[in-house]
Structures are given as structure tokens and as C-alpha cells.
Design an enzyme around this catalytic site. Structure first.
Site, PDB file in Angstrom:
ATOM      1  N   THR A 175      34.080  34.047  51.131  1.00 20.56           N
ATOM      2  CA  THR A 175      34.346  32.718  50.562  1.00 20.56           C
ATOM      3  C   THR A 175      35.845  32.507  50.343  1.00 20.56           C
ATOM      4  OG1 THR A 175      34.118  31.485  48.492  1.00 20.56           O
ATOM      5  CG2 THR A 175      33.815  33.820  48.335  1.00 20.56           C
ATOM      6  N   ASP A 176      36.240  31.242  50.275  1.00 18.33           N
ATOM      7  CA  ASP A 176      37.644  30.932  49.946  1.00 18.33           C
ATOM      8  C   ASP A 176      37.932  31.166  48.458  1.00 18.33           C
ATOM      9  OD1 ASP A 176      36.218  28.782  48.879  1.00 18.33           O
ATOM     10  OD2 ASP A 176      37.563  27.237  49.667  1.00 18.33           O
ATOM     11  N   GLU A 177      36.864  31.371  47.663  1.00 18.60           N
ATOM     12  CA  GLU A 177      37.077  31.539  46.214  1.00 18.60           C
ATOM     13  C   GLU A 177      37.843  32.822  45.886  1.00 18.60           C
ATOM     14  OE1 GLU A 177      33.890  30.411  43.624  1.00 18.60           O
ATOM     15  OE2 GLU A 177      32.950  29.179  45.159  1.00 18.60           O
ATOM     16  N   TYR A 219      31.731  36.116  40.292  1.00 14.97           N
ATOM     17  CA  TYR A 219      31.275  35.908  41.680  1.00 14.97           C
ATOM     18  C   TYR A 219      32.412  36.156  42.662  1.00 14.97           C
ATOM     19  CZ  TYR A 219      30.339  33.326  46.001  1.00 14.97           C
ATOM     20  OH  TYR A 219      30.230  32.975  47.329  1.00 14.97           O
ATOM     21  N   LYS A 258      32.990  39.109  45.551  1.00 14.39           N
ATOM     22  CA  LYS A 258      33.190  38.849  46.980  1.00 14.39           C
ATOM     23  C   LYS A 258      34.523  39.452  47.438  1.00 14.39           C
ATOM     24  CE  LYS A 258      30.849  36.669  49.318  1.00 14.39           C
ATOM     25  NZ  LYS A 258      29.652  37.068  50.127  1.00 14.39           N
TER      26      LYS A 258
END
Ligand code: NAD
Length: 337
Positions: free
Chosen positions: A139-141, A164, A168
Site C-alpha cells: 500500500t501507499d500508506e 496497519y 505492511k
């Protein structure tokens, strides 16, 4: 070339869209779907392919190393595309444990079992395993939050802010380390927020549509000004396909469609489309209600996708306005049936 691919998390939102897309596009490839069927998985997402001879689902946990070993023994996978995760940021704030188990320990199990099956020693592949690949869906998060300006590139320093995104990011680093330490053929894609058919009800867009149709308050965090770079799930699937087949080993590719929209815009847009498709006495937007902000809520994510565009020829086909209309039609038939 025949490929025997292990896909994890294929009963979830993106995995199920990907499996459907992939089986159709590659008639010589077979997919084995390892999915625990948590609350986020949905058997009906793939019910129409359950009898396809090139598809098989096994209910199981990626954290169960014995199971993953026995599946490798039986099916001799040549490729893994790893989607399975706990994916909802709000849940990671309330109960982070399962995020660490699935998103960190689970990824470690998969890549380490693959290493033992595919490699004789560091930088020495077993015969027949020369093109085997591990693709991690991230993810870009992991990059944290942007201010009003700027874009995430593959070189943006990692700064995850939620349990989260931290879980990741941990797996991104594990996957990276298996390339540098063992010479494994790995690739990672970091994508922005997806929307489209089959997304779990708990996520923002299905929630807006569902609450609106039920005449319930539509909850929007804070002042609704948080920005995400929204990508239609099929554009994500096409990017994964390109990176999986043509991406350079050890590289990461950002995927995002230059569709920055804030949450309030999204809620208003969906409401105005519903006003046309399903008119009620009152306007749907009157249901929008601001609620207490999520702790640590990242302000803005936005992707610079020029690497995957220039190196692999990827391009988003939908913009938010075309994609959301199709998506609303899909949820209207889901919620009306
Ligand atoms: P999802 O929550 O809809 O689906 C996750 C799937 O994984 C479910 O089918 C669930 O049953 C399965 N699963 C969970 N824990 C498991 C375990 N321990 N063992 C086996 N299966 C397990 O998730 P999604 O939105 O489809 O996201 C898929 C991947 O893409 C995730 O890795 C996520 O981090 C990443 N991602 C998602 C988005 C997005 O906007 N949804 C954006 C970028 C990246």
C-alpha cells in the site's frame, strides 16, 4: 508458459477481482487460492468460477507454516501473489495483534517457505525454479502522510503512521531483504486506495452507498478534507499483472491513478449520482454527518506512478467519475438483491 500460482487472500476485495481478471486473460495458468475466509472474505465473490478446473480454493491461514509447507509439497507453486492481509485501518487501531500476525508473520511464512522450496543457497536457485517469483501487494500508506503538496515516489522514505501501515511496511522490508540477502526474485507494488465491486461493507465507499440507500446518517471523519488517490480496482489488477510479468526483480512500483479526491467530495458525488438513479423526497447529501476523527488520521496520500507508466506501460483507464458510476450500479444491484 504454464504457471501454477499461489494467490493468498483471493476471497477479499482486490484478490477476487484479480483472480477473475487473471483466469480470463491467461488460459494456460492455474490459480490456487489460500484464504482463511475471515470476516473480510466472501465466498460469493468467486462463486461463478468455483467449478473452473484452473481454480481451487483452500481454507487456511498463511500463518500456519505446516499448512503452507504441505501445499507447496502437493502443488509445487512456481509463483506467489500475496494479497492476504488484515486491511482495515480502524480495526488496526482497536486490535492491532491480528495485523502483526497476518501482515508480518504471515508474509514471513510464505516467503520463507518459498525460499526453501525454490533456492539451494543464497543466489543459487534450484533447477526449474529460475523464473519463480514472489509478488507482494502493498500500500501507499507505508509512506505516511503528505501535506497539501507533493507525491509519493518509490524513493519516498517510509513513515507508516497506523498499526496497519506499519505492518505492511514491515513486510515490504522483509520482501526487500529476501532479494538482497538470498537473491530471491521478488517484486512489490504499493497502491493507493482502491474502489470498485466486491469491496467489504466496512470501507468508505460501500458505507456511503449503503447508508444513503437505507436513509441513515453517512458518517464522515473530521471535516471530510482528508485526501486519497482513488484507483478503480481493475486498474490496480492491470498494474499488478504488468509488474508480476515484466517488473524488474527487487524493484517496487507505485500504482495510483492521479485521482485525488477528499472524503467530502466523494460523499457528495455519490449522493448526487444516487439522487439521479434512485431519487428520494430529500437529497441524499442531507444525510452526511461529520463524526469524531480517526486517531492519527493521515491527511493526504497521492501517488507518482511515472515509474510503472514509463517502464511497464501501465495507465489508469478509469477516472474517479467514470469508475464511481459503474461502482454505484454494482452496489445498487447488490443491495437491492
Ligand atoms: P480484504 O480485507 O478485502 O481481503 C483480505 C482477504 O485476506 C480476505 O479474503 C481474508 O479472508 C484473507 N485473509 C486475511 N487474513 C488471512 C490469513 N491469516 N490467512 C489467509 N487469508 C487471510 O483486503 P483487500 O482490500 O482486498 O486488500 C488486499 C491487499 O491489498 C492487502 O494486502 C492490502 O493491504 C492491499 N491494498 C489494499 C488497498 C485497498 O484500497 N483496499 C490499497 C492498497 C493495497
Amino acid at each position: 508458459m504454464n504457471k501454477n500460482i499461489l494467490i493468498t487472500g483471493g476471497l477479499g476485495f482486490i484478490g477476487s477481482n484479480f483472480i477473475e481478471y487473471y483466469l480470463e486473460k491467461y488460459p494456460d495458468h492455474s490459480i490456487f487460492n489460500l484464504d482463511k475466509l475471515t470476516y473480510a472474505g466472501e465466498l460469493s465473490n468467486l462463486k461463478h468460477i468455483k467449478n473452473n478446473s484452473r481454480y481451487k480454493w483452500v481454507k487456511g491461514d498463511i500463518c500456519d507454516k505446516n499448512l503452507v509447507n504441505s501445499l507447496f509439497d502437493e502443488y509445487n507453486f512456481s509463483h506467489i501473489i500475496h494479497f492476504a492481509a488484515e486491511s482495515h485501518v480502524d480495526n488496526s487501531i482497536d486490535s492491532p495483534d491480528q495485523f502483526i500476525n497476518t501482515n508480518v508473520v504471515g508474509t514471513f511464512n510464505l516467503i520463507d517457505v518459498a525460499r526453501q522450496y525454490w533456492m539451494k543457497a543464497p543466489f543459487e536457485l534450484k533447477k526449474g525454479c529460475e523464473t519463480n517469483r514472489f509478488h507482494y501487494i502493498s500500500t501507499d500508506e507505508v509512506y505516511g502522510s503528505l501535506g497539501k503538496e507533493g507525491l509519493f515516489t518509490e524513493d519516498t522514505p517510509y513513515a507508516p503512521n497506523s498499526p496497519y501501515s506499519a505492518s505492511k511496511a514491515s513486510s515490504d522490508f522483509l520482501v526487500r531483504s529476501y532479494f538482497h540477502t538470498y537473491g530471491m526474485n521478488v517484486v512489490t507494488t504499493n497502491c493507493s486506495n482502491n474502489y470498485g465491486p466486491k469491496q467489504h461493507d466496512e470501507k468508505l465507499i460501500p458505507t456511503i452507498i449503503r447508508k444513503a440507500l437505507k436513509g441513515q446518517n453517512i458518517p464522515i471523519y473530521g471535516d471530510g478534507k482528508n485526501v486519497r488517490d482513488w484507483l478503480h480496482v481493475l486498474d490496480h489488477c492491470k498494474g499488478i499483472d504488468l509488474a508480476f510479468h515484466n517488473g524488474k526483480s527487487g524493484e517496487t512500483y507505485n500504482i495510483g491513478g492521479k485521482n485525488e479526491r477528499d472524503n467530502l467530495y466523494i460523499a457528495n458525488k455519490i449522493c448526487s449520482i444516487l439522487d439521479e438513479l434512485k431519487p428520494q423526497k430529500k437529497l441524499y447529501k442531507d444525510l452526511i454527518t461529520f463524526v469524531k476523527d480517526r486517531p492519527g488520521h493521515d491527511f493526504r496520500y497521492a501517488i507518482d506512478a511515472s515509474k510503472i507508466e514509463q517502464e511497464l506501460g501501465w495507465e489508469a483507464e478509469e477516472n474517479f467519475e467514470t469508475g464511481i458510476l459503474k461502482t454505484i450500479h454494482w452496489y445498487l444491484s447488490k443491495y437491492n438483491s
